[in-house]
Design a protein around this motif. Structure first.
Motif, PDB file in Angstrom:
ATOM      1  N   UNK A  55       4.183 -56.939  24.588  1.00 19.47           N
ATOM      2  CA  UNK A  55       3.517 -56.121  23.634  1.00 19.47           C
ATOM      3  C   UNK A  55       3.593 -54.714  23.820  1.00 19.47           C
ATOM      4  N   UNK A  56       2.856 -54.420  25.154  1.00 20.74           N
ATOM      5  CA  UNK A  56       2.726 -53.167  25.506  1.00 20.74           C
ATOM      6  C   UNK A  56       3.667 -52.301  25.640  1.00 20.74           C
ATOM      7  N   UNK A  57       4.808 -52.856  26.412  1.00 19.70           N
ATOM      8  CA  UNK A  57       6.008 -52.310  26.392  1.00 19.70           C
ATOM      9  C   UNK A  57       6.907 -51.790  25.043  1.00 19.70           C
ATOM     10  N   UNK A  58       6.789 -52.711  24.008  1.00 19.68           N
ATOM     11  CA  UNK A  58       7.183 -52.573  22.760  1.00 19.68           C
ATOM     12  C   UNK A  58       6.683 -51.268  22.020  1.00 19.68           C
ATOM     13  N   UNK A  59       5.244 -51.452  22.152  1.00 18.96           N
ATOM     14  CA  UNK A  59       4.519 -50.209  21.387  1.00 18.96           C
ATOM     15  C   UNK A  59       4.863 -48.843  22.178  1.00 18.96           C
ATOM     16  N   UNK A  60       4.493 -48.969  23.770  1.00 22.12           N
ATOM     17  CA  UNK A  60       4.715 -47.777  24.348  1.00 22.12           C
ATOM     18  C   UNK A  60       6.258 -47.137  24.135  1.00 22.12           C
ATOM     19  N   UNK A  63       6.070 -45.560  20.429  1.00 24.83           N
ATOM     20  CA  UNK A  63       5.448 -44.237  20.245  1.00 24.83           C
ATOM     21  C   UNK A  63       6.045 -43.198  21.106  1.00 24.83           C
ATOM     22  N   UNK A  64       6.883 -43.275  21.950  1.00 25.23           N
ATOM     23  CA  UNK A  64       7.465 -42.131  22.877  1.00 25.23           C
ATOM     24  C   UNK A  64       8.670 -42.031  21.933  1.00 25.23           C
ATOM     25  N   UNK A  65       9.473 -42.886  21.528  1.00 21.19           N
ATOM     26  CA  UNK A  65      10.646 -42.686  20.517  1.00 21.19           C
ATOM     27  C   UNK A  65      10.207 -41.980  19.287  1.00 21.19           C
ATOM     28  N   UNK A  66       9.015 -42.222  18.609  1.00 19.14           N
ATOM     29  CA  UNK A  66       8.739 -41.629  17.544  1.00 19.14           C
ATOM     30  C   UNK A  66       8.045 -40.271  17.694  1.00 19.14           C
ATOM     31  N   UNK A  72       3.679 -42.771  28.275  1.00 16.34           N
ATOM     32  CA  UNK A  72       2.859 -43.958  28.175  1.00 16.34           C
ATOM     33  C   UNK A  72       2.540 -44.576  29.413  1.00 16.34           C
ATOM     34  N   UNK A  73       1.442 -44.878  30.172  1.00 16.82           N
ATOM     35  CA  UNK A  73       1.412 -45.378  31.475  1.00 16.82           C
ATOM     36  C   UNK A  73       0.867 -46.960  31.046  1.00 16.82           C
ATOM     37  N   UNK A  74       1.438 -47.936  31.653  1.00 15.94           N
ATOM     38  CA  UNK A  74       0.941 -49.369  31.415  1.00 15.94           C
ATOM     39  C   UNK A  74       0.275 -49.773  32.556  1.00 15.94           C
ATOM     40  N   UNK A 111      -0.159 -46.003  13.546  1.00 17.12           N
ATOM     41  CA  UNK A 111       1.055 -46.723  13.924  1.00 17.12           C
ATOM     42  C   UNK A 111       0.943 -47.914  14.796  1.00 17.12           C
ATOM     43  N   UNK A 112       0.011 -47.652  15.840  1.00 13.99           N
ATOM     44  CA  UNK A 112      -0.519 -48.849  16.552  1.00 13.99           C
ATOM     45  C   UNK A 112      -1.163 -50.026  15.852  1.00 13.99           C
ATOM     46  N   UNK A 113      -1.979 -49.424  14.791  1.00 11.75           N
ATOM     47  CA  UNK A 113      -2.690 -50.497  13.909  1.00 11.75           C
ATOM     48  C   UNK A 113      -1.648 -51.333  13.136  1.00 11.75           C
ATOM     49  N   UNK A 114      -0.431 -50.702  12.584  1.00  6.25           N
ATOM     50  CA  UNK A 114       0.476 -51.235  11.884  1.00  6.25           C
ATOM     51  C   UNK A 114       1.337 -52.164  12.660  1.00  6.25           C
ATOM     52  N   UNK A 115       1.620 -52.241  14.019  1.00  3.58           N
ATOM     53  CA  UNK A 115       2.304 -53.225  14.949  1.00  3.58           C
ATOM     54  C   UNK A 115       1.673 -53.952  15.847  1.00  3.58           C
ATOM     55  N   UNK A 116       0.369 -53.541  15.992  1.00  2.00           N
ATOM     56  CA  UNK A 116      -0.538 -54.377  16.973  1.00  2.00           C
ATOM     57  C   UNK A 116      -0.886 -55.638  16.597  1.00  2.00           C
ATOM     58  N   UNK A 117      -0.727 -56.726  17.491  1.00  2.00           N
ATOM     59  CA  UNK A 117      -0.974 -58.034  17.035  1.00  2.00           C
ATOM     60  C   UNK A 117      -2.653 -58.477  16.790  1.00  2.00           C
ATOM     61  N   UNK A 118      -3.503 -57.503  17.393  1.00  2.00           N
ATOM     62  CA  UNK A 118      -4.850 -57.802  17.301  1.00  2.00           C
ATOM     63  C   UNK A 118      -5.443 -57.589  15.883  1.00  2.00           C
ATOM     64  N   UNK A 119      -6.512 -58.360  15.409  1.00  2.00           N
ATOM     65  CA  UNK A 119      -7.131 -58.018  14.174  1.00  2.00           C
ATOM     66  C   UNK A 119      -7.611 -56.732  14.285  1.00  2.00           C
ATOM     67  N   UNK A 120      -8.389 -56.336  15.427  1.00  2.00           N
ATOM     68  CA  UNK A 120      -8.789 -55.117  15.391  1.00  2.00           C
ATOM     69  C   UNK A 120      -8.350 -54.551  16.810  1.00  2.00           C
ATOM     70  N   UNK A 121      -7.408 -53.675  16.552  1.00  2.00           N
ATOM     71  CA  UNK A 121      -6.455 -52.854  17.776  1.00  2.00           C
ATOM     72  C   UNK A 121      -7.606 -51.933  18.373  1.00  2.00           C
ATOM     73  N   UNK A 122      -7.722 -51.649  19.736  1.00  2.00           N
ATOM     74  CA  UNK A 122      -8.347 -50.745  20.524  1.00  2.00           C
ATOM     75  C   UNK A 122      -7.565 -49.621  20.466  1.00  2.00           C
TER      76      UNK A 122
END
Length: 154
Positions: A55-60, A63-66, A72-74, A111-122
């Motif tokens: 999930x972290x790699x997909x979001x990272x 956000x870089x592509x956009x 982004x460091x993981x 953007x993170x909120x729209x793709x993140x699996x958590x109910x409340x993304x940090x």
């Protein structure tokens, strides 16, 4: 115990005094690097936790592509302990450290909120006051085209 109070109160001032000595200026008024046109706070480091590396790699990557982020460091295998819905939880997570323009933090958050699996993304962001000027300029350059547009769509 009363004799310790003056010592304790001086210890509380120690970190601020050390910071002042190290920077050569008061902590609340950092001096820009010589020859630098960096505006303190114009770049931010945002932090996002994810349930796993996939999930972290997909979001990272997204956000870089956009161009919502320059880099982004993981950071794998962090342990998060938190209260959720009345229960103390403990989970292994991946921490994303995202470098972006401060003006892009709202779009990044959306953007993170729209793709993140958590109910409340940090998603929390801290402004960068000082740093390596060429790097900070690179962050701004890479994300410049996005900050010029009025909207960023997920």
């Amino acid at each position: 115990m009363p004799a310790l109070l003056p010592v304790a109160s001086r210890l509380l001032l120690l970190p601020r005094a050390l910071l002042s000595m190290a920077s050569g200026s008061p902590p609340s008024q950092p001096l820009p690097a010589s020859g630098s046109s960096y505006v303190p706070g114009s770049v931010s480091a945002a932090f996002v936790t994810c349930p796993n590396e996939k999930v972290a790699k997909e979001i990272a990557r997204a956000v870089v592509e956009k161009r919502l982020a320059a880099c982004v460091n993981l950071i794998p295998q962090i342990t998060s302990i938190y209260e959720w819905k009345g229960k103390i939880e403990e989970d292994s997570e991946v921490l994303m450290m995202i470098k972006t323009q401060s003006s892009l933090v709202p779009a990044l958050t959306d953007f993170v909120r729209s793709v993140h699996p958590y109910e409340v993304a940090e998603v929390i962001a801290l402004p960068v006051e000082q740093g390596n000027s060429p790097y900070l300029h690179w962050v701004r350059q890479v994300t410049e085209s996005v900050s010029d547009s009025s909207t960023v769509l997920p």
